[in-house]
Scaffold this motif. Sequence first.
Motif, PDB file in Angstrom:
ATOM      1  N   ASP A  48      55.621  36.714  33.420  1.00 18.62           N
ATOM      2  CA  ASP A  48      56.044  35.724  32.427  1.00 18.62           C
ATOM      3  C   ASP A  48      55.511  34.339  32.763  1.00 18.62           C
ATOM      4  OD1 ASP A  48      57.518  37.871  31.518  1.00 18.62           O
ATOM      5  OD2 ASP A  48      59.430  37.134  32.305  1.00 18.62           O
ATOM      6  N   ASN A  49      55.454  34.024  34.057  1.00 18.58           N
ATOM      7  CA  ASN A  49      55.155  32.658  34.494  1.00 18.58           C
ATOM      8  C   ASN A  49      53.899  32.563  35.340  1.00 18.58           C
ATOM      9  OD1 ASN A  49      56.447  34.161  36.484  1.00 18.58           O
ATOM     10  ND2 ASN A  49      57.573  32.402  37.336  1.00 18.58           N
ATOM     11  N   CYS A  50      52.962  33.484  35.120  1.00 17.60           N
ATOM     12  CA  CYS A  50      51.707  33.461  35.874  1.00 17.60           C
ATOM     13  C   CYS A  50      50.688  34.333  35.138  1.00 17.60           C
ATOM     14  CB  CYS A  50      51.919  33.971  37.297  1.00 17.60           C
ATOM     15  SG  CYS A  50      50.415  34.163  38.260  1.00 17.60           S
ATOM     16  N   ASP A  51      49.460  33.876  35.097  1.00 20.54           N
ATOM     17  CA  ASP A  51      48.400  34.658  34.461  1.00 20.54           C
ATOM     18  C   ASP A  51      47.900  35.704  35.448  1.00 20.54           C
ATOM     19  OD1 ASP A  51      46.465  35.649  32.806  1.00 20.54           O
ATOM     20  OD2 ASP A  51      45.053  33.983  33.110  1.00 20.54           O
ATOM     21  N   GLY A  52      48.692  36.747  35.619  1.00 16.26           N
ATOM     22  CA  GLY A  52      48.359  37.804  36.551  1.00 16.26           C
ATOM     23  C   GLY A  52      49.128  39.060  36.223  1.00 16.26           C
ATOM     24  N   ILE A  53      48.763  40.148  36.847  1.00 12.70           N
ATOM     25  CA  ILE A  53      49.406  41.438  36.591  1.00 12.70           C
ATOM     26  C   ILE A  53      50.185  41.900  37.813  1.00 12.70           C
ATOM     27  CG2 ILE A  53      47.681  42.135  34.893  1.00 12.70           C
ATOM     28  CD1 ILE A  53      46.418  43.931  37.091  1.00 12.70           C
ATOM     29  N   ASN A  54      51.190  42.709  37.580  1.00 13.24           N
ATOM     30  CA  ASN A  54      52.000  43.260  38.666  1.00 13.24           C
ATOM     31  C   ASN A  54      51.461  44.633  39.090  1.00 13.24           C
ATOM     32  OD1 ASN A  54      54.587  43.202  40.304  1.00 13.24           O
ATOM     33  ND2 ASN A  54      54.839  45.139  39.212  1.00 13.24           N
ATOM     34  N   VAL A  55      51.344  44.820  40.406  1.00 13.75           N
ATOM     35  CA  VAL A  55      50.893  46.094  40.968  1.00 13.75           C
ATOM     36  C   VAL A  55      51.960  46.541  41.960  1.00 13.75           C
ATOM     37  CG1 VAL A  55      49.070  47.308  42.208  1.00 13.75           C
ATOM     38  CG2 VAL A  55      48.485  45.369  40.732  1.00 13.75           C
ATOM     39  N   ASN A  56      52.609  47.665  41.688  1.00 19.64           N
ATOM     40  CA  ASN A  56      53.750  48.080  42.504  1.00 19.64           C
ATOM     41  C   ASN A  56      53.369  48.660  43.860  1.00 19.64           C
ATOM     42  OD1 ASN A  56      55.930  47.336  40.829  1.00 19.64           O
ATOM     43  ND2 ASN A  56      55.578  49.117  39.524  1.00 19.64           N
ATOM     44  N   ARG A  57      52.162  49.234  43.960  1.00 17.70           N
ATOM     45  CA  ARG A  57      51.755  49.862  45.215  1.00 17.70           C
ATOM     46  C   ARG A  57      50.318  49.455  45.548  1.00 17.70           C
ATOM     47  NH1 ARG A  57      52.616  56.169  44.591  1.00 17.70           N
ATOM     48  NH2 ARG A  57      51.106  55.739  42.903  1.00 17.70           N
TER      49      ARG A  57
END
Length: 319
Positions: free
Chosen positions: A250-259
Amino acid sequence: MARQATNKLLQKAKKSKSDEFYTQLCDIESELQHYTNCFVNKVVYCNCDDPQISNFFRYFKDNFQKLGLRKLIASCFGNAEIVHGNEHAIRNAYYCEYEGNDIPMNVVNFEGNGDFRSTECIELLKQADVVVTNPPFSLFREFVTQIVHYNKQFLVIGNVNAITYKEIFDLIQNDKAWLGVNLGRGISGFIVPEHYQLYGTEVKINEEGQRIIATNGCLWLTNLELNQRHEDITLKMEYTGNEDKYPKYDNCDGINVNRTQDIPKDYAGLMGVPITFLHKYNPDQFEIVKFRKGDDNKDLKINGKSPYFRILIRNKRLP
């Protein structure tokens, strides 16, 4: 009993400042085998170690010639209870210097209490090239800060949550420290006194009558060179066509990677990865950009919720 994945015991130790976790020889041997070329003609200082019972002192004394050491120094804190098997005693603060079997060991009592922060211990630290020990968990960041201040090499064992300390993370981000080889289950357990309460952790008694607790929450931190840290992480996943698996913050131009194993090989932007990524981190392959915070300097969020600590990284190999 299966080992439970918990940090409760180490967290309890930090809160109560109970720091009597003694490293097993098997864990020292398992880690030190990766640094055998780092000690030639060096002075090693084990500054949280009673030479009578410390497995760090035992390891370096037994391997003094093999490692090519110049000198081994060990010092211990006084007025603390020591436990060896079923024997209990109050130790005095002292240090010893070992320079090989042909030279008598020099044993000297401290005037003070042997705290690693004391003037006497700092004078010994100044003589050393490398510090190797298990420092008090409750004083870990202060301990490492002191070693860095005096520009020493080090290999120390601590709680995995130390990665989240600003002082420690800054060292890792600036390539001044990195994780060792063994982490979590790669560290088999610690020797503890009988008065320690057990918080859901596997316990066993070894051949010497010592109680061993196993945790999943420890690491080695070092600035000794490791070949393994320059090995690329093999990337198999692709972002293109799998965008739904990598939600944006929501607050960053990036993606989440869980592993770590799910890091996509075709994404050039910012990626938030778990702190365990640091165990595989190759500074030639990735850049560490930021820890935990978004563009608003608040915790990273996905649909209003914050995932557990994330490290923002970028793939250096992509344009």
